[in-house]
Scaffold this motif. Structure first.
Motif, PDB file in Angstrom:
ATOM      1  N   ARG A 325     -43.374  42.746-102.403  1.00 14.91           N
ATOM      2  CA  ARG A 325     -42.072  42.237-101.953  1.00 14.91           C
ATOM      3  C   ARG A 325     -41.401  43.192-100.962  1.00 14.91           C
ATOM      4  N   GLU A 326     -41.844  44.458-100.940  1.00 15.07           N
ATOM      5  CA  GLU A 326     -41.325  45.430 -99.979  1.00 15.07           C
ATOM      6  C   GLU A 326     -42.253  45.588 -98.782  1.00 15.07           C
ATOM      7  N   PRO A 333     -50.658  38.470 -93.009  1.00 18.13           N
ATOM      8  CA  PRO A 333     -51.996  38.995 -92.693  1.00 18.13           C
ATOM      9  C   PRO A 333     -52.893  39.088 -93.926  1.00 18.13           C
ATOM     10  N   LEU A 334     -52.338  39.518 -95.065  1.00 21.22           N
ATOM     11  CA  LEU A 334     -53.126  39.563 -96.292  1.00 21.22           C
ATOM     12  C   LEU A 334     -53.544  38.164 -96.733  1.00 21.22           C
ATOM     13  N   ALA A 335     -52.609  37.223 -96.667  1.00 20.37           N
ATOM     14  CA  ALA A 335     -52.913  35.852 -97.077  1.00 20.37           C
ATOM     15  C   ALA A 335     -54.035  35.270 -96.230  1.00 20.37           C
ATOM     16  N   PRO A 355     -47.701  26.022 -91.280  1.00 19.64           N
ATOM     17  CA  PRO A 355     -46.406  26.719 -91.227  1.00 19.64           C
ATOM     18  C   PRO A 355     -45.614  26.602 -92.521  1.00 19.64           C
ATOM     19  N   SER A 356     -45.705  25.451 -93.184  1.00 19.66           N
ATOM     20  CA  SER A 356     -44.958  25.288 -94.443  1.00 19.66           C
ATOM     21  C   SER A 356     -45.484  26.239 -95.512  1.00 19.66           C
ATOM     22  N   ALA A 357     -46.789  26.454 -95.526  1.00 15.27           N
ATOM     23  CA  ALA A 357     -47.370  27.393 -96.488  1.00 15.27           C
ATOM     24  C   ALA A 357     -46.938  28.818 -96.173  1.00 15.27           C
ATOM     25  N   GLU A 358     -46.907  29.164 -94.902  1.00 15.33           N
ATOM     26  CA  GLU A 358     -46.503  30.520 -94.516  1.00 15.33           C
ATOM     27  C   GLU A 358     -45.048  30.773 -94.903  1.00 15.33           C
ATOM     28  N   LEU A 362     -43.754  33.655 -97.670  1.00 11.88           N
ATOM     29  CA  LEU A 362     -42.742  34.669 -97.353  1.00 11.88           C
ATOM     30  C   LEU A 362     -41.543  34.590 -98.292  1.00 11.88           C
ATOM     31  N   ALA A 363     -41.299  33.408 -98.854  1.00 13.64           N
ATOM     32  CA  ALA A 363     -40.139  33.228 -99.723  1.00 13.64           C
ATOM     33  C   ALA A 363     -40.415  33.610-101.179  1.00 13.64           C
TER      34      ALA A 363
END
Length: 467
Positions: A325-326, A333-335, A355-358, A362-363
């Motif tokens: 989370r930090e 990039p990891l995903a 884009p919806s998955a990204e 992030l959320a």
């Protein structure tokens, strides 16, 4: 393919009497053989079984002088079974032809009519060389396994760039390193990076999960034992510490070392000396130690569960890993890296994130850190119905195991003890009673999970006799 226990030689010649003469000669020395009459039969034979050596003629019925058929067979054998020693045979004493065969990878050559002693000497030598090469490859494979898979480390976020700068400074030294961080943050990957950038990189990285070693076998696992050291000790065993000689020993979950065994670990860290269980002979090994834990060892020291002098030995240098989370800049990039790897494993090479998955990635709060992200991408690679992975294909939150999570309103109405009991119970449900996975998801050690289960009177699934 099958491998025979005794050396077996492949004989390739279009003359049956030549094959028979060679078979009898090899049999007199204890070598088995399989004879075939031409290149196509030879290639079929090596597809069916393993051989210790091959003797192949360079000339066949289609062309009895140029050697082109034999050279083509040699090339094919080198391509299909590169580890197979090949000896070429020719009746023509054609020096340029023999030189060409040796240049293409033949191990030696025999002229017809042959000298029996020379044939046997060449076969013995080539078999020995082939066995030596196989042993070397096996050792290299074992060392690669011990060193770990060399997993790429993504560090685009400022927090991880600082960590990698510290790794680069620390790795060349032989100082002991303690890697701290929540479960799933990648402490093992950092241990691999420290080893790979050290002067010990050519040697083994031996990994030991200290949370997985029972107290009664700790000494045997770590330092080895001699035959007869205890009832089931039927043979001698090399311990993990000795196996890491010249390399790096990675002690994961080091906070779980039983207090009764900590003096033994302290001694070997102080002077590098140890005895195998059941032996009084003192041995030594040159080992660089990297340890990792998600526990606060200072708290464990205060509670009397960890020795202060051992802590001082472990943490000559400390590296603290930030939670995912930090590391916001590293999430996508990891995903993508995890998804690509899982897609390749499951034959779905066109998978990509929508884009919806990204946005959803992030959320998310990532309580399970990088490990959770890796598992999430693997599930997406398995379950996504389309090549474009949308947010609806991401299985955030509770996995298999049933039950529903408490809403934020319900949690607001709970006491701290009630919320803790709820979280422990939910983790056990989500992970089908697997205590280690539940502990990882909660960000605590397995021992801490046991204490929380006792505190809240939660049953250990392993003790359930109804299953």
């Amino acid at each position: 393919m099958t491998r025979e226990s005794n050396p077996t030689v492949l004989l390739v010649d279009d003359q049956a009497d030549v094959r028979e003469a060679l078979r009898l000669l090899l049999k007199s020395e204890g070598f088995a053989s399989v004879g075939v009459d031409g290149p196509s039969a030879a290639l079929e034979a090596v597809r069916q079984r393993d051989f210790s050596c091959a003797l192949i003629d360079l000339n066949y019925t289609r062309d009895t002088t140029s050697g082109e058929e034999g050279l083509a067979l040699l090339d094919a054998l080198r391509q299909h079974v590169p580890e197979l020693p090949v000896v070429v045979m020719t009746a023509w004493g054609n020096v340029p032809l023999v030189v060409d065969a040796l240049r293409r990878g033949a191990g030696d050559f025999i002229e017809k009519p042959w000298d029996n002693a020379r044939v046997l000497s060449i076969v013995r030598t080539q078999i020995a060389l082939g066995e030596g090469a196989r042993r070397q490859r096996r050792l290299e494979a074992e060392n690669a396994l011990l060193r770990g898979g060399g997993e790429a480390l993504i560090a685009e976020s400022p927090a991880m760039r600082r960590v990698m700068e510290l790794v680069a400074r620390v790795a060349p030294s032989d100082a002991n390193v303690l890697v701290l961080g929540e479960n799933g943050t990648g402490k093992g990957v950092i241990a691999q990076a420290l080893h790979a950038q050290s002067r010990r990189a050519a040697k083994a990285l031996v990994k030991v999960n200290m949370g997985g070693i029972a107290e009664n076998v700790f000494e045997s696992e770590m330092f080895g034992h001699v035959r007869g050291a205890y009832t089931d000790a039927k043979s001698e065993r090399i311990g993990r510490y000795e196996l890491a000689d010249g390399g790096t020993l990675f002690l994961d979950e080091v906070g779980n070392v039983p207090i009764s065994q900590q003096p033994k670990l302290l001694r070997v860290l102080e002077d590098g000396e140890f005895e195998r269980l059941g032996s009084s002979r003192t041995q030594s090994a040159d080992v660089r130690l990297v340890s990792a834990t998600n526990a606060d060892l200072a708290v464990e020291v205060e509670a009397g569960r960890f020795r202060k002098d051992l802590l001082y030995r472990l943490n000559t240098l400390e590296i603290r890993l930030p939670p995912l989370r930090e590391r916001r800049d590293d999430i996508l990039p990891l995903a993508r890296s995890f998804l690509e790897r899982s897609a390749a494993r499951y034959g779905r090479h066109d998978l990509r994130l929508a884009p919806s998955a990204e946005r959803a990635l992030l959320a998310w709060r990532w309580p399970g850190n990088v490990r959770e992200l890796g598992h999430l991408m693997e599930r997406a690679a398995l379950l996504a119905e389309q090549d474009l992975v949308s947010d609806s294909a991401l299985a955030f939150g509770p996995g298999p195991g049933g039950g529903t999570a408490a809403t934020s309103t319900e949690l607001d109405d709970m006491t701290i003890d009630q919320a803790e009991a709820h979280l422990v119970r939910r983790a056990l449900e989500r992970h089908d009673g697997n205590l280690q996975h539940a502990a990882d998801a909660l960000g605590i050690t397995r021992q801490t999970l046991y204490r929380r289960m006792e505190k809240h009177a939660l049953r250990d699934p392993a003790s359930d006799d109804d299953g």
